[in-house]
Scaffold this motif. Structure first.
Motif, PDB file in Angstrom:
ATOM      1  N   LEU A  63      13.407  11.040  38.635  1.00  0.00           N
ATOM      2  CA  LEU A  63      11.930  10.462  38.847  1.00  0.00           C
ATOM      3  C   LEU A  63      11.215  10.813  37.671  1.00  0.00           C
ATOM      4  O   LEU A  63       9.759  10.273  37.643  1.00  0.00           O
ATOM      5  N   GLN A  64      11.416  11.371  36.698  1.00  0.00           N
ATOM      6  CA  GLN A  64      10.766  11.910  35.694  1.00  0.00           C
ATOM      7  C   GLN A  64      10.412  10.676  34.465  1.00  0.00           C
ATOM      8  O   GLN A  64      11.291  10.011  34.339  1.00  0.00           O
ATOM      9  N   VAL A  65       8.855  10.804  34.158  1.00  0.00           N
ATOM     10  CA  VAL A  65       8.844   9.641  33.477  1.00  0.00           C
ATOM     11  C   VAL A  65       8.343   9.981  32.153  1.00  0.00           C
ATOM     12  O   VAL A  65       7.431  10.824  31.965  1.00  0.00           O
ATOM     13  N   ILE A  66       8.948   9.949  31.065  1.00  0.00           N
ATOM     14  CA  ILE A  66       8.706  10.297  29.449  1.00  0.00           C
ATOM     15  C   ILE A  66       7.967   9.178  28.942  1.00  0.00           C
ATOM     16  O   ILE A  66       8.706   8.141  28.568  1.00  0.00           O
ATOM     17  N   PRO A  67       6.818   9.189  28.514  1.00  0.00           N
ATOM     18  CA  PRO A  67       6.181   7.963  27.728  1.00  0.00           C
ATOM     19  C   PRO A  67       7.057   7.583  26.516  1.00  0.00           C
ATOM     20  O   PRO A  67       7.120   8.621  25.887  1.00  0.00           O
ATOM     21  N   LYS A  68       6.993   6.437  26.197  1.00  0.00           N
ATOM     22  CA  LYS A  68       7.402   6.013  24.981  1.00  0.00           C
ATOM     23  C   LYS A  68       6.449   6.032  24.108  1.00  0.00           C
ATOM     24  O   LYS A  68       5.317   5.831  24.177  1.00  0.00           O
ATOM     25  N   CYS A  74       1.092   8.803  30.276  1.00  0.00           N
ATOM     26  CA  CYS A  74       1.140   9.195  31.650  1.00  0.00           C
ATOM     27  C   CYS A  74       2.488   9.575  32.051  1.00  0.00           C
ATOM     28  O   CYS A  74       3.159   9.121  32.874  1.00  0.00           O
ATOM     29  N   GLY A  75       2.754  10.561  31.422  1.00  0.00           N
ATOM     30  CA  GLY A  75       3.903  11.466  31.804  1.00  0.00           C
ATOM     31  C   GLY A  75       3.861  12.168  33.121  1.00  0.00           C
ATOM     32  O   GLY A  75       2.794  12.265  33.555  1.00  0.00           O
ATOM     33  N   GLY A  76       5.169  12.307  33.702  1.00  0.00           N
ATOM     34  CA  GLY A  76       5.267  13.119  34.904  1.00  0.00           C
ATOM     35  C   GLY A  76       6.281  12.635  35.789  1.00  0.00           C
ATOM     36  O   GLY A  76       7.138  12.094  35.325  1.00  0.00           O
ATOM     37  N   PHE A  77       6.173  12.560  37.057  1.00  0.00           N
ATOM     38  CA  PHE A  77       6.933  12.037  38.090  1.00  0.00           C
ATOM     39  C   PHE A  77       6.388  11.006  38.885  1.00  0.00           C
ATOM     40  O   PHE A  77       5.264  10.751  39.299  1.00  0.00           O
TER      41      PHE A  77
END
Length: 353
Positions: A63-68, A74-77
């Motif tokens: 579910l982790q989002v790593i910004p491109k 908005c990094g986070g989960f």
């Protein structure tokens, strides 16, 4: 109270959601938090096999989002990996809908800590930058990208995230505290947003955020006394969230935790509080309900158990009121902080040499 009945109740939600909860699919991470943390507070993590724990941890990381590069900061989960689009737009890509959500990020990190993960796969820098990027000019925080909902709940989530990752980055704590102080109402409680009505849940969020950010000293003695009075007056057997509202199991945590933070919980009536919470439990299926005689759910089950933990119910682990996790998990988090600090000191030393 039969601990195993309630622990098995939670464990079922880790495998299958009943149809009535399908509308909460996009926030599945919070249900995972209630279930995992609930099993932990029940001191029953042995119900989860090592393989189950690993699967949950891996799911959380999915579910982790790593910004491109060049994209939204908005990094986070996220709350789930699913996206419900009945009519996808042309040139649709799931990437454009991926951003961290403060509430989901808080609960995901908490689950990882509870299950003993070392957070080595957490992109701490991206998350802290994401938290700072959604702070608004009035000091509050949006849930995720600008234009999303914003209020005291996300002030709390932002504070939990920064505290757990031991890094406040570019978050303006002073501006955040000003928003909190402006939301204190004439009766001593705190509103969800500025001049709204005082509310038990958001009063907890505000007080916990001040405590986590080392800013409790900003409340003067008069404000503290009015706050204490407002919180204690929420008890009518169990606790209510607002004046003239029915009592509700979950406020045994929201009000109870706020009272714990300001060292006033001992002034509440333990016997009546306990009797109300236990009147809401389902001794056959497991779980606790909002009101006596109604169906149980993970939300009220978890917060009811936390309320009982504050009352020192036998067999339950102590709950850390600010972060809403067991003290065992909290101690594990503090050990991680020490390890990170040691690594940071070693890196500085190596750079000097």
């Amino acid at each position: 109270m039969n601990k195993r009945v309630h622990a098995r109740y939670f464990s079922r939600f880790l495998n299958l959601l009943p149809h009535r909860l399908s509308c909460h699919d996009s926030t599945r991470a919070t249900i995972g938090f209630f279930s995992v943390s609930g099993i932990d507070v029940l001191d029953s993590l042995d119900l989860l096999s090592e393989e189950s724990k690993k699967n949950i941890i891996d799911w959380i990381y999915s579910l982790q989002v790593i910004p491109k590069e060049g994209g939204l900061k908005c990094g986070g989960f996220q709350g789930a990996t699913t996206l419900n689009l009945l009519d996808p737009p042309e040139n649709y890509s799931t990437d454009q809908y991926k951003w961290g959500h403060l509430a989901m990020t808080y609960t995901c990190i908490a689950v990882l800590v509870i299950l003993g993960d070392d957070l080595s796969r957490v992109d701490r820098k991206a998350i802290i930058e994401g938290v700072a990027s959604v702070q608004r000019d009035d000091g509050s925080f949006s849930a995720s990208v600008e234009g999303n909902e914003f209020d005291m709940r996300f002030v709390y989530c932002a504070s939990c995230i920064c505290f757990m990752l031991n890094d406040w980055g570019n978050v303006d704590k002073k501006l955040m505290s000003q928003y909190i102080l402006k939301s204190i109402r004439y009766d001593g409680g705190v509103s969800q947003h500025l001049e709204n009505e005082s509310h038990g849940g958001t009063t907890f969020c505000a007080i916990a955020a001040l405590q986590l950010s080392d800013q409790m000293h900003l409340l003067n003695s008069k404000q503290m006394e009015k706050l204490k009075r407002w919180l204690l007056f929420r008890q009518d057997g169990g606790f209510q969230g607002r004046p003239n509202k029915p009592i509700d199991t979950c406020y045994s945590f929201w009000i109870g935790a706020a009272l714990k933070i300001i060292d006033a919980f001992e002034l509440s009536n333990f016997k009546e509080n306990r009797e109300y919470i236990l009147s809401c439990q389902d001794t056959i299926v497991g779980g606790f309900s909002k009101w006596s005689g109604t169906s149980s759910d993970p939300f009220h089950t978890y917060f009811g158990l936390c309320g009982l933990s504050f009352l020192r119910e036998p067999g339950l682990l102590e709950v850390q009121p600010c972060l809403n996790i067991s003290m065992r998990a909290f101690e594990r988090l503090k050990n991680l902080h020490k390890i990170w600090q040691l690594h940071s000191q070693m890196e500085v030393q190596l750079n000097i040499e």
